[in-house]
Design a protein around this motif. Structure first.
Motif, PDB file in Angstrom:
ATOM      1  N   VAL A 690       0.810  -1.219   0.000  1.00  0.00           N
ATOM      2  CA  VAL A 690       0.000   0.000   0.000  1.00  0.00           C
ATOM      3  C   VAL A 690       0.845   1.272   0.000  1.00  0.00           C
ATOM      4  N   ALA A 691       2.110   1.180   0.358  1.00  0.00           N
ATOM      5  CA  ALA A 691       2.920   2.390   0.489  1.00  0.00           C
ATOM      6  C   ALA A 691       4.380   2.099   0.154  1.00  0.00           C
ATOM      7  N   ILE A 692       5.054   3.138  -0.333  1.00  0.00           N
ATOM      8  CA  ILE A 692       6.488   3.058  -0.667  1.00  0.00           C
ATOM      9  C   ILE A 692       7.303   3.528   0.536  1.00  0.00           C
ATOM     10  N   ILE A 693       8.411   2.871   0.777  1.00  0.00           N
ATOM     11  CA  ILE A 693       9.354   3.258   1.822  1.00  0.00           C
ATOM     12  C   ILE A 693      10.696   3.584   1.174  1.00  0.00           C
ATOM     13  N   LEU A 694      11.262   4.736   1.517  1.00  0.00           N
ATOM     14  CA  LEU A 694      12.583   5.141   1.041  1.00  0.00           C
ATOM     15  C   LEU A 694      13.539   5.192   2.228  1.00  0.00           C
ATOM     16  N   LYS A 695      14.674   4.545   2.081  1.00  0.00           N
ATOM     17  CA  LYS A 695      15.678   4.543   3.142  1.00  0.00           C
ATOM     18  C   LYS A 695      17.005   4.989   2.553  1.00  0.00           C
ATOM     19  N   ALA A 696      17.459   6.174   2.927  1.00  0.00           N
ATOM     20  CA  ALA A 696      18.711   6.730   2.415  1.00  0.00           C
ATOM     21  C   ALA A 696      19.884   6.290   3.268  1.00  0.00           C
ATOM     22  N   ASP A 725       7.782 -10.078  -1.948  1.00  0.00           N
ATOM     23  CA  ASP A 725       7.666 -10.563  -3.328  1.00  0.00           C
ATOM     24  C   ASP A 725       7.037  -9.524  -4.249  1.00  0.00           C
ATOM     25  N   ALA A 726       7.013  -8.252  -3.832  1.00  0.00           N
ATOM     26  CA  ALA A 726       6.396  -7.197  -4.633  1.00  0.00           C
ATOM     27  C   ALA A 726       7.207  -6.919  -5.894  1.00  0.00           C
ATOM     28  N   GLY A 727       6.479  -6.547  -6.960  1.00  0.00           N
ATOM     29  CA  GLY A 727       7.126  -6.239  -8.231  1.00  0.00           C
ATOM     30  C   GLY A 727       6.646  -4.945  -8.842  1.00  0.00           C
ATOM     31  N   ASN A 728       6.183  -3.998  -8.026  1.00  0.00           N
ATOM     32  CA  ASN A 728       5.661  -2.731  -8.529  1.00  0.00           C
ATOM     33  C   ASN A 728       6.738  -1.928  -9.248  1.00  0.00           C
ATOM     34  N   GLN A 729       6.317  -1.179 -10.251  1.00  0.00           N
ATOM     35  CA  GLN A 729       7.240  -0.259 -10.903  1.00  0.00           C
ATOM     36  C   GLN A 729       7.189   1.079 -10.178  1.00  0.00           C
ATOM     37  N   ILE A 730       8.366   1.612  -9.853  1.00  0.00           N
ATOM     38  CA  ILE A 730       8.486   2.851  -9.086  1.00  0.00           C
ATOM     39  C   ILE A 730       9.044   3.938  -9.992  1.00  0.00           C
ATOM     40  N   GLN A 731       8.391   5.111  -9.977  1.00  0.00           N
ATOM     41  CA  GLN A 731       8.892   6.262 -10.732  1.00  0.00           C
ATOM     42  C   GLN A 731       9.546   7.249  -9.762  1.00  0.00           C
ATOM     43  N   PHE A 732      10.641   7.857 -10.208  1.00  0.00           N
ATOM     44  CA  PHE A 732      11.401   8.764  -9.356  1.00  0.00           C
ATOM     45  C   PHE A 732      11.479  10.153  -9.980  1.00  0.00           C
ATOM     46  N   ILE A 783      17.752  18.809  -1.448  1.00  0.00           N
ATOM     47  CA  ILE A 783      17.341  17.958  -2.559  1.00  0.00           C
ATOM     48  C   ILE A 783      16.144  17.150  -2.078  1.00  0.00           C
ATOM     49  N   GLN A 784      15.167  16.997  -2.952  1.00  0.00           N
ATOM     50  CA  GLN A 784      13.989  16.196  -2.603  1.00  0.00           C
ATOM     51  C   GLN A 784      13.832  15.078  -3.628  1.00  0.00           C
ATOM     52  N   LEU A 785      13.810  13.839  -3.145  1.00  0.00           N
ATOM     53  CA  LEU A 785      13.525  12.684  -3.997  1.00  0.00           C
ATOM     54  C   LEU A 785      12.125  12.187  -3.693  1.00  0.00           C
ATOM     55  N   GLU A 786      11.309  12.072  -4.733  1.00  0.00           N
ATOM     56  CA  GLU A 786       9.961  11.542  -4.572  1.00  0.00           C
ATOM     57  C   GLU A 786       9.830  10.257  -5.364  1.00  0.00           C
ATOM     58  N   ALA A 787       9.186   9.260  -4.770  1.00  0.00           N
ATOM     59  CA  ALA A 787       8.938   7.979  -5.426  1.00  0.00           C
ATOM     60  C   ALA A 787       7.438   7.740  -5.479  1.00  0.00           C
ATOM     61  N   LYS A 788       6.941   7.378  -6.678  1.00  0.00           N
ATOM     62  CA  LYS A 788       5.525   7.132  -6.880  1.00  0.00           C
ATOM     63  C   LYS A 788       5.313   5.803  -7.581  1.00  0.00           C
ATOM     64  N   SER A 789       4.127   5.241  -7.384  1.00  0.00           N
ATOM     65  CA  SER A 789       3.719   4.037  -8.105  1.00  0.00           C
ATOM     66  C   SER A 789       2.199   3.972  -8.064  1.00  0.00           C
ATOM     67  N   GLU A 790       1.600   3.551  -9.143  1.00  0.00           N
ATOM     68  CA  GLU A 790       0.148   3.507  -9.226  1.00  0.00           C
ATOM     69  C   GLU A 790      -0.425   2.638  -8.108  1.00  0.00           C
ATOM     70  N   GLY A 791      -1.369   3.211  -7.383  1.00  0.00           N
ATOM     71  CA  GLY A 791      -2.042   2.482  -6.323  1.00  0.00           C
ATOM     72  C   GLY A 791      -1.323   2.474  -4.995  1.00  0.00           C
ATOM     73  N   LEU A 792      -0.158   3.101  -4.906  1.00  0.00           N
ATOM     74  CA  LEU A 792       0.607   3.111  -3.659  1.00  0.00           C
ATOM     75  C   LEU A 792       0.763   4.532  -3.129  1.00  0.00           C
ATOM     76  N   LYS A 793       0.851   4.645  -1.820  1.00  0.00           N
ATOM     77  CA  LYS A 793       1.131   5.932  -1.206  1.00  0.00           C
ATOM     78  C   LYS A 793       2.563   6.328  -1.536  1.00  0.00           C
ATOM     79  N   PRO A 794       2.782   7.520  -2.101  1.00  0.00           N
ATOM     80  CA  PRO A 794       4.142   7.925  -2.470  1.00  0.00           C
ATOM     81  C   PRO A 794       5.004   8.188  -1.236  1.00  0.00           C
ATOM     82  N   ALA A 795       6.299   8.329  -1.494  1.00  0.00           N
ATOM     83  CA  ALA A 795       7.256   8.605  -0.417  1.00  0.00           C
ATOM     84  C   ALA A 795       8.210   9.701  -0.858  1.00  0.00           C
ATOM     85  N   VAL A 796       8.688  10.464   0.109  1.00  0.00           N
ATOM     86  CA  VAL A 796       9.622  11.559  -0.150  1.00  0.00           C
ATOM     87  C   VAL A 796      10.763  11.467   0.848  1.00  0.00           C
TER      88      VAL A 796
END
Length: 804
Positions: A690-696, A725-732, A783-796
């Motif tokens: 349901v949501a993307i997680i970004l870890k720098a 086992d997720a295979g979502n495509q993530i846009q940055f 700098i701000q990195l945003e990650a999105k994917s259809e149907g998922l909560k984005p992350a920044v």
């Protein structure tokens, strides 16, 4: 017994004194180059190279891509390091070399993408005309011809060894100057992905006519009790028009600059175009020894004065330590160290071979967290920044020569490796070659090895050498003369070899070679995947448990190096296409751990390790048996499924535990005890992501257009559990002065681009993970990195940039 006492200097050229009085500067020359493909087969598409008579008259290159007046404004503008191979599409060619090199169209069959031209414009002020100038290329792949202002400087055949050229005579002061480089990657050096282009740093150096020679400082020390006698040999050159009288002085400082020892000023007179070596000794009391746990680095400063004025000043970091290599172990500062090493090629996901310096530190830190204490550079000279990282973080290194060859070309390459790298505290052993199957058991191989060993001792008498032999209990050829016997695989013969040669140290230069695909648990020939457990190895290799159970308990094994720490491009095994990289890594090409990581971490560290695999998302396999592995260094482990015990087992030393469990959704949990301490680990059946997680890796960057950081991407379900086992495509998308320089996901069969030139960066998750690499800009702004994917909560995620 092979015994040495060392002090080492880590040459950090960025730290070279920049004061006006010293007159020495070392300027990073990576920015604002122009690039264009040439053509290895068609001279008309190669800027008339091989047609224009560029060697008929000195500097006769005015109307070519080598001269100052050539119009290159239409060429692509870029910054170095640059690897053009990683930017190319994948090609399914039956050619073996293309397979081995990651299915990239570089090599003799691809003339249109195997030659690259680079041009760099620069200006030098007239007031600096009394200085000497040189240009240093840390690495160009490969066969590089280099010109300045149309004047030919030379050819560097090696794709890995840097080269320095004096350019003083060719400079147009106060006007435009141009460096031109033609790199031809048509011919390979290895059988793995090597990249293409100027993929390491370039430096512009300026200094006095009387100066410390390039790689002209070598320091060693004898440690006795609570004191170290530091011996520093400095080669001074006079490239001026007359005799030069000067003095040379060396001193040693703590990290904070406090002087702890210094020599007297030693007078020296040099004739025109003369060089001399000066040896000075200083005493350091109560030395803080460099070690794996505490890699302390002093500074050594060499000063040249003329008429009381400083005319050259060179500063290095350095570490004092002792090394003892015996038949029964490596001893660092008198302490026995079992070598727990990994072999590694130099490429990384998204960026190929053109790694920012920060990536070297990132990768070495990952290996340290694994429990590794040593790094074999296989099979090429490393970039200096990798050795800097090993020096700073505490990692021993085997530094390897490219080929077992004593011709003038390869002896010169060996000389450049040793003189450049001999001052790094991390380097504890040289390697003079790897698996030279045509000659390694012959008298020719023996003679070549003897010649190289003599040269090694001439340039560095403080260390010794090994050779990586893919041979069983064989003593003829190279093995007759090599001081430390290296075994590539053939681990079942080590005991017999030791019995026959009990006083010769033995090290496993390549061991293991289990092939695994992260997050895959069955053989998949269609997608070319192998299970992510320690069960599959090629015929010539062994699993992790097979070699380490022998090496761990026998002192006549100095230790060994796993093939490999990270997956790498090319050399796919046991499959070919659609595989484009290997499966050998303990980690994948992004540095994401595979399950075998936790086997090594269990027995290579004192950490509390309890790792349970596989994941527990097996919809459609209800009631079927699932093979469950536990990697741990606990005393015993009990397994539970949804609270019901499946049995308790003792953990065998240097091995693992297994259960066959009928799948039922829920929670699979391991409970272990280690010296009375309770450890727990679990895997759960998750819901949909349901949501993307970004870890720098870190959130603060130096705004120098060079610094970089890694952002690892995963997704979680409604309860915050990572979905394996997720295979979502993530846009940055990136806002701010930084830039994205690469993306990856560890899938050895992915043909997605590593680079995007339209700004539409994206990557598909592979078994729940992908990665994006961010490089800093030049502005002190976020700098701000945003990650999105259809149907998922984005992350920044945000990064702060700082200016020193």
């Amino acid at each position: 017994m092979v015994r040495f006492f060392f002090i080492f200097l880590l040459v950090v050229d960025a730290a070279i004194g920049m004061t006006q009085s010293s007159q020495r500067k070392r300027v990073n020359f990576d920015e604002d180059w122009r690039f264009h493909f040439g053509n290895a087969a068609d001279p008309t598409k190669d800027f008339n190279y091989r047609i224009a008579p560029i060697f008929a008259k000195s500097g006769a290159t005015t109307n070519t891509a080598l001269g100052v007046g050539f119009k290159d404004s239409s060429w692509r503008q870029l910054d170095l390091p640059h690897d053009w191979a990683v930017e190319l599409p994948f090609v399914n060619s039956p050619n073996f070399d293309v397979m081995a090199h990651g299915y990239k169209p570089v090599g003799g069959l691809f003339p249109e993408t195997s030659v690259g031209w680079y041009r760099k414009h620069f200006t030098i002020a007239r007031k600096d005309s009394g200085q000497r100038f040189s240009v240093t290329f840390d690495g160009i792949f490969r066969d590089a011809n280099i010109w300045v202002n149309g004047f030919y400087l030379g050819n560097n055949q090696s794709g890995y060894i840097g080269v320095t050229y004096d350019i003083t005579d060719y400079i147009n002061y106060g006007r435009d100057n141009v460096i031109a480089v033609r790199a031809d990657a048509s011919q390979y050096e290895g059988w793995f992905y090597e990249g293409a282009g100027i993929y390491r740093h370039v430096w512009l150096n300026s200094y006095n006519n009387t100066h410390v020679a390039n790689d002209g400082i070598f320091a060693s020390a004898e440690v006795k009790g609570n004191a170290a006698t530091v011996s520093i040999e400095t080669t001074i050159e006079n490239q001026g028009q007359g005799t030069s009288a000067c003095t040379v002085q060396t001193y040693v400082t703590e990290r904070n600059g406090k002087v702890v020892a210094q020599s007297n000023e030693q007078p020296l007179t040099l004739l025109t175009i003369e060089s001399k070596a000066v040896t000075q000794q200083v005493a350091v009391s109560q030395p803080h020894l460099w070690s794996l746990e505490d890699p302390y680095l002093y500074r050594v400063v060499t000063i040249i004065k003329q008429n009381g004025k400083v005319i050259d000043r060179v500063q290095h970091r350095f570490g004092i330590r002792t090394i003892d290599i015996k038949w029964n172990g490596v001893f660092l500062n008198g302490k026995h160290v079992k070598i727990k090493g990994t072999n590694n090629h130099q490429d990384h996901a998204g960026i190929g071979s053109a790694l920012p310096d920060a990536m070297q530190y990132y990768r070495v830190r990952l290996l340290k967290e694994l429990g590794s204490n040593s790094y074999r550079v296989s099979h090429n000279a490393p970039t200096p920044e990798l050795l800097d990282a090993c020096d700073s973080l505490g990692m021993l290194v085997i530094d390897e020569q490219r080929l077992l060859n004593s011709s003038p070309e390869y002896v010169y390459q060996l000389e450049r490796i040793i003189k450049r790298d001999r001052n790094h505290p991390s380097v504890f052993l040289w390697s003079i070659g790897n698996e030279e199957g045509w000659i390694q058991t012959t008298t020719i191989g023996k003679r070549i090895a003897q010649s190289l060993l003599l040269k090694q001792k001439e340039w560095d008498p403080t260390r010794t050498s090994t050779y990586a032999a893919d041979l069983p209990n064989v003593f003829n050829g190279v093995n007759e003369v090599i001081p430390v016997r290296g075994f590539n695989y053939r681990d079942s013969f080590v005991a017999a070899y030791h019995k026959d040669h009990p006083m010769q140290p033995i090290i496993g230069t390549e061991m293991g070679s289990t092939v695994t695909t992260r997050g895959i648990y069955e053989v998949d020939t269609a997608r070319a995947y192998v299970p992510d457990q320690d069960i599959t190895s090629p015929w010539w290799a062994s699993t992790a448990e097979e070699w380490w159970t022998e090496a761990a308990v026998n002192d006549y094994w100095l230790g060994g190096y796993v093939w490999t720490g990270f997956d790498y491009r090319g050399e796919p095994t046991p499959y070919q296409w659609p595989n484009v990289n290997s499966h050998f890594g303990v980690m994948d090409v992004c540095g994401f751990p595979k399950n075998i990581y936790y086997y090594y971490q269990s027995w290579w560290t004192d950490k509390d390790v309890l790792h349970l695999s596989p994941h527990w998302n097996w919809k459609g396999k209800e009631g079927q048996l699932i093979d469950v592995w536990v990697n741990s260094n606990a005393d015993n482990v009990e397994l539970f499924l949804n609270g019901k015990s499946l049995g308790k087992k003792d953990m065998p030393r240097n091995k693992h535990l297994q259960w066959s469990v009928r799948y039922k959704p829920g929670v699979l949990e391991a409970v272990a005890y280690k010296k009375g301490k309770k450890l727990t680990s679990k895997v759960e059946t998750t819901g949909a992501p349901v949501a993307i997680i970004l870890k720098a890796d870190r959130n603060s960057l130096l705004a120098d257009n060079q610094d970089a950081t890694v952002v690892n991407v995963s997704v979680v379900d409604q309860q915050g559990r990572e979905v394996p086992d997720a295979g979502n495509q993530i846009q940055f998308s990136l806002a701010g002065s930084g830039k994205i320089i690469g993306v990856g996901n560890g899938d050895p069969s992915s043909h997605e681009p590593d680079k995007y030139f339209n700004g539409a960066w994206k990557r598909q998750l592979f078994n729940g993970k992908c990665q994006v690499i961010i490089q800093a800009g030049k502005e002190k702004s976020p700098i701000q990195l945003e990650a999105k994917s259809e149907g998922l909560k984005p992350a920044v995620v945000y990064f702060q940039q700082e200016i020193l």
